[in-house]
Design an enzyme around this catalytic site. Sequence first.
Site, PDB file in Angstrom:
ATOM      1  N   GLU A 119       0.664  -1.128  -0.040  1.00  0.00           N
ATOM      2  CA  GLU A 119      -0.114  -0.123   0.147  1.00  0.00           C
ATOM      3  C   GLU A 119       0.899   1.165   0.002  1.00  0.00           C
ATOM      4  OE1 GLU A 119      -3.855  -2.032   2.544  1.00  0.00           O
ATOM      5  OE2 GLU A 119      -2.577  -0.398   3.335  1.00  0.00           O
ATOM      6  N   CYS A 132       3.560   8.619   0.762  1.00  0.00           N
ATOM      7  CA  CYS A 132       4.163   7.733   1.766  1.00  0.00           C
ATOM      8  C   CYS A 132       4.227   6.333   1.198  1.00  0.00           C
ATOM      9  CB  CYS A 132       3.089   7.477   2.988  1.00  0.00           C
ATOM     10  SG  CYS A 132       3.807   6.319   4.088  1.00  0.00           S
ATOM     11  N   CYS A 139       6.274  -6.469   7.349  1.00  0.00           N
ATOM     12  CA  CYS A 139       7.271  -5.939   8.077  1.00  0.00           C
ATOM     13  C   CYS A 139       7.854  -7.050   9.027  1.00  0.00           C
ATOM     14  CB  CYS A 139       7.034  -4.883   8.659  1.00  0.00           C
ATOM     15  SG  CYS A 139       8.330  -4.032   9.309  1.00  0.00           S
ATOM     16  N   CYS A 143       6.477  -4.592  15.697  1.00  0.00           N
ATOM     17  CA  CYS A 143       6.138  -3.736  16.816  1.00  0.00           C
ATOM     18  C   CYS A 143       4.536  -4.029  17.100  1.00  0.00           C
ATOM     19  CB  CYS A 143       6.388  -2.205  16.272  1.00  0.00           C
ATOM     20  SG  CYS A 143       8.099  -1.745  15.830  1.00  0.00           S
ATOM     21  N   CYS A 146       1.579  -1.887  15.647  1.00  0.00           N
ATOM     22  CA  CYS A 146       1.572  -1.433  14.031  1.00  0.00           C
ATOM     23  C   CYS A 146       1.046  -2.647  13.590  1.00  0.00           C
ATOM     24  CB  CYS A 146       3.029  -1.128  13.821  1.00  0.00           C
ATOM     25  SG  CYS A 146       2.967  -1.183  11.865  1.00  0.00           S
ATOM     26  N   GLY A 220       6.963  -1.975   6.040  1.00  0.00           N
ATOM     27  CA  GLY A 220       8.258  -2.527   5.931  1.00  0.00           C
ATOM     28  C   GLY A 220       9.220  -1.526   6.415  1.00  0.00           C
ATOM     29  N   GLU A 221      10.353  -2.145   6.995  1.00  0.00           N
ATOM     30  CA  GLU A 221      11.610  -1.354   7.522  1.00  0.00           C
ATOM     31  C   GLU A 221      12.421  -1.449   6.137  1.00  0.00           C
ATOM     32  OE1 GLU A 221      14.397   0.499   8.978  1.00  0.00           O
ATOM     33  OE2 GLU A 221      12.961   0.015  10.341  1.00  0.00           O
ATOM     34  N   SER A 254      12.548   6.478   7.240  1.00  0.00           N
ATOM     35  CA  SER A 254      12.317   6.068   8.582  1.00  0.00           C
ATOM     36  C   SER A 254      12.799   4.706   8.864  1.00  0.00           C
ATOM     37  CB  SER A 254      10.640   6.073   8.549  1.00  0.00           C
ATOM     38  OG  SER A 254      10.268   5.741   9.913  1.00  0.00           O
ATOM     39  N   SER A 277      12.011   5.935  14.568  1.00  0.00           N
ATOM     40  CA  SER A 277      10.841   5.676  15.199  1.00  0.00           C
ATOM     41  C   SER A 277      11.096   5.209  16.661  1.00  0.00           C
ATOM     42  CB  SER A 277      10.233   4.501  14.453  1.00  0.00           C
ATOM     43  OG  SER A 277       9.491   5.260  13.148  1.00  0.00           O
ATOM     44  N   LEU A 278      11.113   5.891  17.747  1.00  0.00           N
ATOM     45  CA  LEU A 278      11.743   5.888  18.831  1.00  0.00           C
ATOM     46  C   LEU A 278      10.623   5.158  20.141  1.00  0.00           C
ATOM     47  CD1 LEU A 278      14.571   6.161  20.473  1.00  0.00           C
ATOM     48  CD2 LEU A 278      13.426   8.047  21.437  1.00  0.00           C
ATOM     49  N   HIS A 279       9.473   5.931  20.095  1.00  0.00           N
ATOM     50  CA  HIS A 279       8.414   5.558  20.922  1.00  0.00           C
ATOM     51  C   HIS A 279       8.352   5.295  22.375  1.00  0.00           C
ATOM     52  CE1 HIS A 279       6.821   5.234  17.042  1.00  0.00           C
ATOM     53  NE2 HIS A 279       7.207   4.279  16.745  1.00  0.00           N
ATOM     54  N   ASN A 356      -2.629   5.686  16.118  1.00  0.00           N
ATOM     55  CA  ASN A 356      -3.746   5.448  15.312  1.00  0.00           C
ATOM     56  C   ASN A 356      -4.342   4.189  15.422  1.00  0.00           C
ATOM     57  OD1 ASN A 356      -3.779   7.760  13.656  1.00  0.00           O
ATOM     58  ND2 ASN A 356      -1.638   7.016  13.137  1.00  0.00           N
ATOM     59  N   CYS A 399      -0.310   6.187   9.964  1.00  0.00           N
ATOM     60  CA  CYS A 399       0.913   5.775  10.234  1.00  0.00           C
ATOM     61  C   CYS A 399       0.609   4.310  11.082  1.00  0.00           C
ATOM     62  CB  CYS A 399       1.782   6.573  10.951  1.00  0.00           C
ATOM     63  SG  CYS A 399       2.638   7.669   9.846  1.00  0.00           S
TER      64      CYS A 399
END
Length: 407
Positions: A119, A132, A139, A143, A146, A220-221, A254, A277-279, A356, A399
């Site tokens: 996507e 995006c 992925c 996480c 996600c 994906g990463e 990212s 992407s820390l979080h 989200n 996201c």
Amino acid sequence: MTTSLPEPTTQRPAPGALTFTAPRRGKPPRHLADLSPAERKEAVEALGHKGFRAKQLSTHYFERLVGSPDEMTDLPKAIRDDLVADLLPTLLSPHVQRTADDGMTIKSAWKLHDGAIVESVLMRYPKRVTICISSQAGCGMNCPFCATGQAGLTRNMSAGEIVEQVVQAARMLRSGELAATAAGGVDDERDEAAELGDEDGAPELSGPNRISNVVFMGMGEALANYKAAIGAIRRMTDPAPDGLGMSARGITMSTVGLVPAIDKLAAEGIPVTLALSLHAPDDELRNELVPINTRWSVDEALDAAHRYYEATGRRVSIEYALIKDINDHAWRADLLGKKLNARGRGWVHVNPIPLNPTPGSKWTASRPGVEQQFVERLRAHGIPTTIRDTRGQDIDGACGQLAASTA
């Protein structure tokens, strides 16, 4: 008679499990965008044609955005179909398209040659247009908040498949599929690169038919698919007609924090923006939220991000999904501020992002008052901080929501 490809199946990973090696699947067909200009010339000559035909093909694809061989009238009809079939094969087939934000956001689900679904999300803002894009089908970073990560990794995408998302979006713009917007309005976290570029004096590339910003924040990463991602970036930034002629400053990479790959990216000499992407600022919580942290800790990831800034001069973006009662505590904002300042001033910008919703998730977004307190605590430490409104949430295009749910 044609037979449809079987839908790929990916087993959901165990909690915390990481997948670095993509499952082996049939390779996508070779595409012009997989090749450097020199390699394209060699490929055309290997087909028995004059080498300059490669430049003509590149002009049609990257500069004129031509999709039909019938429009390539400068190519002799006798060789046109042969060249197009070999170097411009179909990589993405439209699967499902959904719109939001009064037509200013379009989420496209694409079917790849092997039936995998990826996507991309195209978004218009007052001054720019951002896409995006995905770099993998699924992925492997797992996480838990996600949707993409929970689905597991199907396979890596090729450089051509990554670039084709941008080219298809540019064709949408040219055909008027993306609605216009009035002056004013709100950008979101996936448009942060454009703001950074503006500050650094990068040219505004906005316009009705021009993609100005590309963010690797889809499925994906990208740094786990390093070679293809870098190849795609080079095709985007190569001057037309060899590439799309984009400014590297309009591209954001990212990552969840693959430290060796961040250092490798810093040495490429392509000044894209890095978004980490820390979080969570502490290892105990980040081990749970971002399993890669069990491999490279918070401090190791931040050190790599700071090295990236030192090598490129590009201010780093820190992404932080605010999750109610999980990572939104004031003391965590203070800890994050202290850790960032310990590495210097002026090198970083924090983007807190309200979480989200994803199907079956036990977590929800932080309360607005808590979000604001988190921002104020970071700003008290002198950290530039902006909460971003998210585009496409109602079409699962925001996201963390991309998971081929439209398939």
